[in-house]
Write a protein that holds these residues in place. Structure first.
Motif, PDB file in Angstrom:
ATOM      1  N   ILE A 126     120.462 -76.162  -6.926  1.00 43.33           N
ATOM      2  CA  ILE A 126     119.658 -76.260  -5.698  1.00 43.33           C
ATOM      3  C   ILE A 126     120.191 -75.370  -4.590  1.00 43.33           C
ATOM      4  O   ILE A 126     119.420 -74.594  -3.993  1.00 43.33           O
ATOM      5  CB  ILE A 126     119.556 -77.736  -5.236  1.00 43.33           C
ATOM      6  CG1 ILE A 126     118.959 -78.611  -6.350  1.00 43.33           C
ATOM      7  CG2 ILE A 126     118.723 -77.823  -3.959  1.00 43.33           C
ATOM      8  CD1 ILE A 126     117.581 -78.234  -6.808  1.00 43.33           C
ATOM      9  N   LEU A 127     121.481 -75.443  -4.282  1.00 41.24           N
ATOM     10  CA  LEU A 127     122.008 -74.613  -3.190  1.00 41.24           C
ATOM     11  C   LEU A 127     121.879 -73.115  -3.490  1.00 41.24           C
ATOM     12  O   LEU A 127     121.443 -72.359  -2.609  1.00 41.24           O
ATOM     13  CB  LEU A 127     123.464 -74.995  -2.869  1.00 41.24           C
ATOM     14  CG  LEU A 127     123.584 -76.297  -2.066  1.00 41.24           C
ATOM     15  CD1 LEU A 127     125.026 -76.783  -2.031  1.00 41.24           C
ATOM     16  CD2 LEU A 127     123.029 -76.121  -0.664  1.00 41.24           C
ATOM     17  N   PRO A 128     122.171 -72.641  -4.698  1.00 38.20           N
ATOM     18  CA  PRO A 128     121.920 -71.227  -4.980  1.00 38.20           C
ATOM     19  C   PRO A 128     120.441 -70.855  -4.844  1.00 38.20           C
ATOM     20  O   PRO A 128     120.108 -69.770  -4.354  1.00 38.20           O
ATOM     21  CB  PRO A 128     122.413 -71.031  -6.412  1.00 38.20           C
ATOM     22  CG  PRO A 128     123.458 -72.076  -6.587  1.00 38.20           C
ATOM     23  CD  PRO A 128     122.956 -73.264  -5.794  1.00 38.20           C
ATOM     24  N   LEU A 129     119.551 -71.771  -5.244  1.00 39.01           N
ATOM     25  CA  LEU A 129     118.122 -71.493  -5.063  1.00 39.01           C
ATOM     26  C   LEU A 129     117.743 -71.405  -3.585  1.00 39.01           C
ATOM     27  O   LEU A 129     116.947 -70.560  -3.192  1.00 39.01           O
ATOM     28  CB  LEU A 129     117.276 -72.585  -5.721  1.00 39.01           C
ATOM     29  CG  LEU A 129     116.873 -72.394  -7.165  1.00 39.01           C
ATOM     30  CD1 LEU A 129     116.116 -73.611  -7.669  1.00 39.01           C
ATOM     31  CD2 LEU A 129     116.048 -71.134  -7.356  1.00 39.01           C
ATOM     32  N   VAL A 130     118.319 -72.290  -2.798  1.00 35.83           N
ATOM     33  CA  VAL A 130     118.024 -72.279  -1.365  1.00 35.83           C
ATOM     34  C   VAL A 130     118.371 -70.923  -0.762  1.00 35.83           C
ATOM     35  O   VAL A 130     117.610 -70.358   0.008  1.00 35.83           O
ATOM     36  CB  VAL A 130     118.792 -73.397  -0.620  1.00 35.83           C
ATOM     37  CG1 VAL A 130     118.745 -73.195   0.877  1.00 35.83           C
ATOM     38  CG2 VAL A 130     118.253 -74.755  -0.988  1.00 35.83           C
ATOM     39  N   HIS A 131     119.508 -70.398  -1.160  1.00 39.08           N
ATOM     40  CA  HIS A 131     119.953 -69.128  -0.587  1.00 39.08           C
ATOM     41  C   HIS A 131     119.162 -67.940  -1.122  1.00 39.08           C
ATOM     42  O   HIS A 131     119.112 -66.908  -0.470  1.00 39.08           O
ATOM     43  CB  HIS A 131     121.460 -68.945  -0.814  1.00 39.08           C
ATOM     44  CG  HIS A 131     122.263 -69.919  -0.013  1.00 39.08           C
ATOM     45  ND1 HIS A 131     122.433 -69.812   1.340  1.00 39.08           N
ATOM     46  CD2 HIS A 131     122.917 -71.054  -0.389  1.00 39.08           C
ATOM     47  CE1 HIS A 131     123.168 -70.819   1.776  1.00 39.08           C
ATOM     48  NE2 HIS A 131     123.471 -71.591   0.757  1.00 39.08           N
ATOM     49  N   GLY A 132     118.499 -68.129  -2.264  1.00 36.05           N
ATOM     50  CA  GLY A 132     117.726 -67.019  -2.827  1.00 36.05           C
ATOM     51  C   GLY A 132     116.216 -67.230  -2.779  1.00 36.05           C
ATOM     52  O   GLY A 132     115.460 -66.304  -3.053  1.00 36.05           O
TER      53      GLY A 132
ATOM     54  N   LEU B  46     109.386 -75.138  -4.430  1.00 38.50           N
ATOM     55  CA  LEU B  46     110.108 -74.740  -5.635  1.00 38.50           C
ATOM     56  C   LEU B  46     111.327 -75.635  -5.847  1.00 38.50           C
ATOM     57  O   LEU B  46     111.593 -76.090  -6.959  1.00 38.50           O
ATOM     58  CB  LEU B  46     110.533 -73.272  -5.543  1.00 38.50           C
ATOM     59  CG  LEU B  46     111.395 -72.755  -6.694  1.00 38.50           C
ATOM     60  CD1 LEU B  46     110.605 -72.797  -8.008  1.00 38.50           C
ATOM     61  CD2 LEU B  46     111.891 -71.349  -6.402  1.00 38.50           C
ATOM     62  N   LEU B  47     112.051 -75.908  -4.768  1.00 44.68           N
ATOM     63  CA  LEU B  47     113.247 -76.749  -4.892  1.00 44.68           C
ATOM     64  C   LEU B  47     112.904 -78.140  -5.390  1.00 44.68           C
ATOM     65  O   LEU B  47     113.589 -78.688  -6.255  1.00 44.68           O
ATOM     66  CB  LEU B  47     113.958 -76.832  -3.540  1.00 44.68           C
ATOM     67  CG  LEU B  47     114.484 -75.505  -2.992  1.00 44.68           C
ATOM     68  CD1 LEU B  47     115.082 -75.713  -1.617  1.00 44.68           C
ATOM     69  CD2 LEU B  47     115.481 -74.892  -3.935  1.00 44.68           C
ATOM     70  N   ALA B  48     111.855 -78.714  -4.850  1.00 47.96           N
ATOM     71  CA  ALA B  48     111.450 -80.052  -5.277  1.00 47.96           C
ATOM     72  C   ALA B  48     110.997 -80.043  -6.734  1.00 47.96           C
ATOM     73  O   ALA B  48     111.301 -80.974  -7.488  1.00 47.96           O
ATOM     74  CB  ALA B  48     110.338 -80.581  -4.380  1.00 47.96           C
TER      75      ALA B  48
ATOM     76  N   ILE C 200     121.254 -71.653   6.471  1.00 49.15           N
ATOM     77  CA  ILE C 200     120.454 -70.891   5.517  1.00 49.15           C
ATOM     78  C   ILE C 200     119.435 -70.055   6.281  1.00 49.15           C
ATOM     79  O   ILE C 200     119.132 -70.356   7.439  1.00 49.15           O
ATOM     80  CB  ILE C 200     119.701 -71.817   4.516  1.00 49.15           C
ATOM     81  CG1 ILE C 200     118.744 -72.753   5.267  1.00 49.15           C
ATOM     82  CG2 ILE C 200     120.683 -72.579   3.638  1.00 49.15           C
ATOM     83  CD1 ILE C 200     117.803 -73.536   4.373  1.00 49.15           C
ATOM     84  N   PRO C 201     118.892 -69.030   5.616  1.00 48.68           N
ATOM     85  CA  PRO C 201     117.810 -68.283   6.273  1.00 48.68           C
ATOM     86  C   PRO C 201     116.555 -69.148   6.373  1.00 48.68           C
ATOM     87  O   PRO C 201     116.325 -70.036   5.540  1.00 48.68           O
ATOM     88  CB  PRO C 201     117.564 -67.094   5.346  1.00 48.68           C
ATOM     89  CG  PRO C 201     118.503 -67.216   4.204  1.00 48.68           C
ATOM     90  CD  PRO C 201     119.275 -68.484   4.339  1.00 48.68           C
ATOM     91  N   ALA C 202     115.749 -68.901   7.375  1.00 55.25           N
ATOM     92  CA  ALA C 202     114.483 -69.628   7.506  1.00 55.25           C
ATOM     93  C   ALA C 202     113.564 -69.250   6.351  1.00 55.25           C
ATOM     94  O   ALA C 202     113.650 -68.154   5.802  1.00 55.25           O
ATOM     95  CB  ALA C 202     113.824 -69.286   8.841  1.00 55.25           C
ATOM     96  N   GLY C 203     112.693 -70.191   5.968  1.00 50.36           N
ATOM     97  CA  GLY C 203     111.665 -69.901   4.973  1.00 50.36           C
ATOM     98  C   GLY C 203     112.029 -70.239   3.546  1.00 50.36           C
ATOM     99  O   GLY C 203     111.382 -69.757   2.615  1.00 50.36           O
TER     100      GLY C 203
END
Length: 192
Positions: free
Chosen positions: A183-189, A150-152, A142-145
């Protein structure tokens, strides 16, 4: 080394406080009830804690001491997220859910209690995501940052909603859907 009598007494009082918070809530919690449940005198309790708020905060802090264990490292972001979600679900369904429900109304009216509950019950979960995301970024998944806070918050809200609002199962199939569809879509965005 065996715990001292004072440590045993403190454990009994804090355990009784947690049980009562989960059973009857903060509003109905009294020092008399804690003393009776812990088989301790009120004087013993007041020597250590000046009031109900301080006692409840100490109990919540004790309850969550083991919850700040390191985030699992499964080698993949999805695996780490599923391990975190499983841990959150298990904590929520065992005792934390009743405890949080017992404290929710009081948190609105007691700033010190609210801050302690947010820091310990919510903050621990929020902070658990950061190492998993940092490892995934270091592996190039994933990209850093990515925004771990938000995920939690999203994960906690969905688990809480499922348990208390919809009543639908918090099974492994739901955790898979939560990880893959949310969660995974949020991580990437979700980068800061």
């Amino acid at each position: 080394m065996a715990p001292t009598r004072g440590e045993q007494r403190e454990d009994a009082v804090l355990r009784a406080t947690l049980e009562l918070l989960a059973e009857i809530g903060y509003g109905s919690l009294t020092m008399d009830a804690v003393a009776a449940r812990a088989k301790a005198s009120k004087a013993t309790i007041y020597r250590r804690w000046s009031g109900k708020t301080q006692l409840a905060i100490a109990a919540v802090e004790r309850h969550t001491t083991g919850a700040d264990r390191p985030a699992p490292d499964t080698g993949t972001l999805r695996g780490d997220l599923l391990a975190l979600l499983t841990s959150m679900r298990d904590d929520l369904t065992v005792q934390s859910a009743a405890l949080v429900l017992g404290l929710l109304t009081a948190m609105r009216d007691d700033a010190a209690l609210a801050a302690a509950v947010r820091a310990r019950l919510i903050g621990v979960k929020r902070d658990a995501f950061a190492p998993a995301l940092d490892r995934a970024a270091a592996r190039g998944e994933i990209p850093a940052g990515a925004d771990h806070e938000l995920l939690a918050e999203v994960a906690s809200a969905l688990l809480f909603s499922r348990l208390f609002v919809t009543g639908e199962p918090l099974d492994d199939a739901f955790l898979d859907r939560l990880a893959d569809a949310v969660i995974l879509p949020l991580v990437h965005g979700a980068t800061r």
